[in-house]
Write a protein that holds these residues in place. Structure first.
Motif, PDB file in Angstrom:
ATOM      1  N   LEU A 110      57.938 -37.062   1.705  1.00  0.00           N
ATOM      2  CA  LEU A 110      58.632 -38.091   0.933  1.00  0.00           C
ATOM      3  C   LEU A 110      60.132 -38.040   1.201  1.00  0.00           C
ATOM      4  O   LEU A 110      60.763 -39.076   1.438  1.00  0.00           O
ATOM      5  CB  LEU A 110      58.356 -37.923  -0.562  1.00  0.00           C
ATOM      6  CG  LEU A 110      56.914 -38.209  -1.003  1.00  0.00           C
ATOM      7  CD1 LEU A 110      56.711 -37.760  -2.441  1.00  0.00           C
ATOM      8  CD2 LEU A 110      56.556 -39.677  -0.825  1.00  0.00           C
ATOM      9  N   GLN A 111      60.698 -36.836   1.194  1.00  0.00           N
ATOM     10  CA  GLN A 111      62.136 -36.707   1.449  1.00  0.00           C
ATOM     11  C   GLN A 111      62.486 -37.118   2.874  1.00  0.00           C
ATOM     12  O   GLN A 111      63.497 -37.781   3.093  1.00  0.00           O
ATOM     13  CB  GLN A 111      62.589 -35.282   1.147  1.00  0.00           C
ATOM     14  CG  GLN A 111      62.567 -34.996  -0.342  1.00  0.00           C
ATOM     15  CD  GLN A 111      62.869 -33.552  -0.701  1.00  0.00           C
ATOM     16  OE1 GLN A 111      62.461 -32.627  -0.005  1.00  0.00           O
ATOM     17  NE2 GLN A 111      63.581 -33.364  -1.803  1.00  0.00           N
ATOM     18  N   GLU A 112      61.637 -36.772   3.834  1.00  0.00           N
ATOM     19  CA  GLU A 112      61.870 -37.184   5.225  1.00  0.00           C
ATOM     20  C   GLU A 112      61.817 -38.699   5.364  1.00  0.00           C
ATOM     21  O   GLU A 112      62.513 -39.283   6.194  1.00  0.00           O
ATOM     22  CB  GLU A 112      60.839 -36.545   6.159  1.00  0.00           C
ATOM     23  CG  GLU A 112      61.050 -35.064   6.382  1.00  0.00           C
ATOM     24  CD  GLU A 112      59.870 -34.397   7.073  1.00  0.00           C
ATOM     25  OE1 GLU A 112      58.955 -35.105   7.559  1.00  0.00           O
ATOM     26  OE2 GLU A 112      59.844 -33.148   7.105  1.00  0.00           O
ATOM     27  N   GLY A 113      60.988 -39.353   4.549  1.00  0.00           N
ATOM     28  CA  GLY A 113      60.878 -40.808   4.577  1.00  0.00           C
ATOM     29  C   GLY A 113      61.860 -41.504   3.647  1.00  0.00           C
ATOM     30  O   GLY A 113      61.719 -42.686   3.370  1.00  0.00           O
ATOM     31  N   ASP A 114      62.836 -40.747   3.135  1.00  0.00           N
ATOM     32  CA  ASP A 114      63.855 -41.293   2.229  1.00  0.00           C
ATOM     33  C   ASP A 114      63.271 -41.911   0.961  1.00  0.00           C
ATOM     34  O   ASP A 114      63.808 -42.881   0.422  1.00  0.00           O
ATOM     35  CB  ASP A 114      64.761 -42.308   2.942  1.00  0.00           C
ATOM     36  CG  ASP A 114      65.596 -41.661   4.028  1.00  0.00           C
ATOM     37  OD1 ASP A 114      66.046 -40.510   3.830  1.00  0.00           O
ATOM     38  OD2 ASP A 114      65.787 -42.294   5.087  1.00  0.00           O
ATOM     39  N   VAL A 115      62.149 -41.354   0.490  1.00  0.00           N
ATOM     40  CA  VAL A 115      61.572 -41.778  -0.777  1.00  0.00           C
ATOM     41  C   VAL A 115      62.187 -40.907  -1.868  1.00  0.00           C
ATOM     42  O   VAL A 115      62.069 -39.680  -1.815  1.00  0.00           O
ATOM     43  CB  VAL A 115      60.029 -41.625  -0.773  1.00  0.00           C
ATOM     44  CG1 VAL A 115      59.449 -41.999  -2.128  1.00  0.00           C
ATOM     45  CG2 VAL A 115      59.408 -42.466   0.338  1.00  0.00           C
ATOM     46  N   PRO A 116      62.877 -41.507  -2.841  1.00  0.00           N
ATOM     47  CA  PRO A 116      63.484 -40.700  -3.904  1.00  0.00           C
ATOM     48  C   PRO A 116      62.431 -39.918  -4.688  1.00  0.00           C
ATOM     49  O   PRO A 116      61.354 -40.439  -4.991  1.00  0.00           O
ATOM     50  CB  PRO A 116      64.163 -41.739  -4.801  1.00  0.00           C
ATOM     51  CG  PRO A 116      64.343 -42.941  -3.937  1.00  0.00           C
ATOM     52  CD  PRO A 116      63.180 -42.929  -2.982  1.00  0.00           C
ATOM     53  N   VAL A 117      62.752 -38.667  -4.989  1.00  0.00           N
ATOM     54  CA  VAL A 117      61.881 -37.805  -5.788  1.00  0.00           C
ATOM     55  C   VAL A 117      62.688 -37.225  -6.939  1.00  0.00           C
ATOM     56  O   VAL A 117      63.906 -37.057  -6.832  1.00  0.00           O
ATOM     57  CB  VAL A 117      61.241 -36.676  -4.945  1.00  0.00           C
ATOM     58  CG1 VAL A 117      60.329 -37.241  -3.868  1.00  0.00           C
ATOM     59  CG2 VAL A 117      62.300 -35.781  -4.338  1.00  0.00           C
ATOM     60  N   SER A 118      62.015 -36.919  -8.026  1.00  0.00           N
ATOM     61  CA  SER A 118      62.685 -36.314  -9.174  1.00  0.00           C
ATOM     62  C   SER A 118      62.901 -34.829  -8.930  1.00  0.00           C
ATOM     63  O   SER A 118      62.415 -34.269  -7.939  1.00  0.00           O
ATOM     64  CB  SER A 118      61.836 -36.511 -10.439  1.00  0.00           C
ATOM     65  OG  SER A 118      60.698 -35.652 -10.397  1.00  0.00           O
ATOM     66  N   HIS A 119      63.583 -34.207  -9.867  1.00  0.00           N
ATOM     67  CA  HIS A 119      63.720 -32.754  -9.817  1.00  0.00           C
ATOM     68  C   HIS A 119      62.337 -32.122 -10.022  1.00  0.00           C
ATOM     69  O   HIS A 119      61.410 -32.789 -10.476  1.00  0.00           O
ATOM     70  CB  HIS A 119      64.704 -32.268 -10.888  1.00  0.00           C
ATOM     71  CG  HIS A 119      64.167 -32.414 -12.282  1.00  0.00           C
ATOM     72  ND1 HIS A 119      64.131 -33.627 -12.954  1.00  0.00           N
ATOM     73  CD2 HIS A 119      63.601 -31.508 -13.117  1.00  0.00           C
ATOM     74  CE1 HIS A 119      63.576 -33.459 -14.144  1.00  0.00           C
ATOM     75  NE2 HIS A 119      63.243 -32.187 -14.278  1.00  0.00           N
ATOM     76  N   ILE A 120      62.217 -30.863  -9.728  1.00  0.00           N
ATOM     77  CA  ILE A 120      60.960 -30.150  -9.946  1.00  0.00           C
ATOM     78  C   ILE A 120      60.959 -29.594 -11.368  1.00  0.00           C
ATOM     79  O   ILE A 120      61.884 -28.894 -11.773  1.00  0.00           O
ATOM     80  CB  ILE A 120      60.758 -29.020  -8.918  1.00  0.00           C
ATOM     81  CG1 ILE A 120      60.550 -29.630  -7.530  1.00  0.00           C
ATOM     82  CG2 ILE A 120      59.589 -28.128  -9.304  1.00  0.00           C
ATOM     83  CD1 ILE A 120      60.344 -28.633  -6.417  1.00  0.00           C
TER      84      ILE A 120
END
Length: 151
Positions: A110-120
């Motif tokens: 997801l991060q490689e595809g520039d998809v925003p993710v929340s904190h863990i």
């Protein structure tokens, strides 16, 4: 309705989640997102493109799929009064339970595809108790997903 008597013990009579239908603007693009970014197996994409089926799906596991229904299908939803209005009706989120390695791989994709993710987050309650780690992301149509893994 039958339920499992303990977490992790499933039987053929246990109620299970079969599928979730997501409203999407472009089912082929959505299937591509779920395949490339999330790592799910696409189903019936060629058949959908050829006009042989109403929507494609992606496989979550051997028992569960996500149907990727085009919003244009909403007007044909007549199984219950008010069903046609369900397109775009909010569902808070869908949660995917993964192994620790698959959790890390999903977050990386997801991060490689520039998809925003929340904190863990840690110790979020779910179907199997408290999850070790979890995070949230959205698909291109705004559907929110939680990814988690248990100890």
């Amino acid at each position: 309705m039958s339920t499992a008597t303990s977490v992790g013990r499933m039987t053929n009579t246990t109620t299970r989640l079969d599928h979730v239908v997501l409203w999407v603007s472009d089912p082929v693009a959505a299937a591509g997102f779920y395949e490339k970014a999330v790592g799910l197996e696409p189903l019936r994409v060629a058949e959908f493109t050829a006009g042989k089926v109403s929507f494609p799906s992606v496989r979550v596991n051997e028992e569960t799929i996500l149907d990727l229904a085009p919003r244009t299908m909403a007007e044909r939803m007549r199984m219950l009064p008010g069903s046609a209005e369900s397109a775009g009706h909010p569902v808070n989120h869908v949660c995917l339970s993964l192994s620790s390695g698959d959790f890390d791989a999903l977050r990386a994709r997801l991060q490689e595809g520039d998809v925003p993710v929340s904190h863990i987050a840690h110790d979020s309650y779910g179907a199997r108790g408290n999850a070790t780690r979890s995070f949230y992301f959205r698909d291109p149509d705004g559907n929110v997903f939680e990814a988690r893994h248990y100890g």
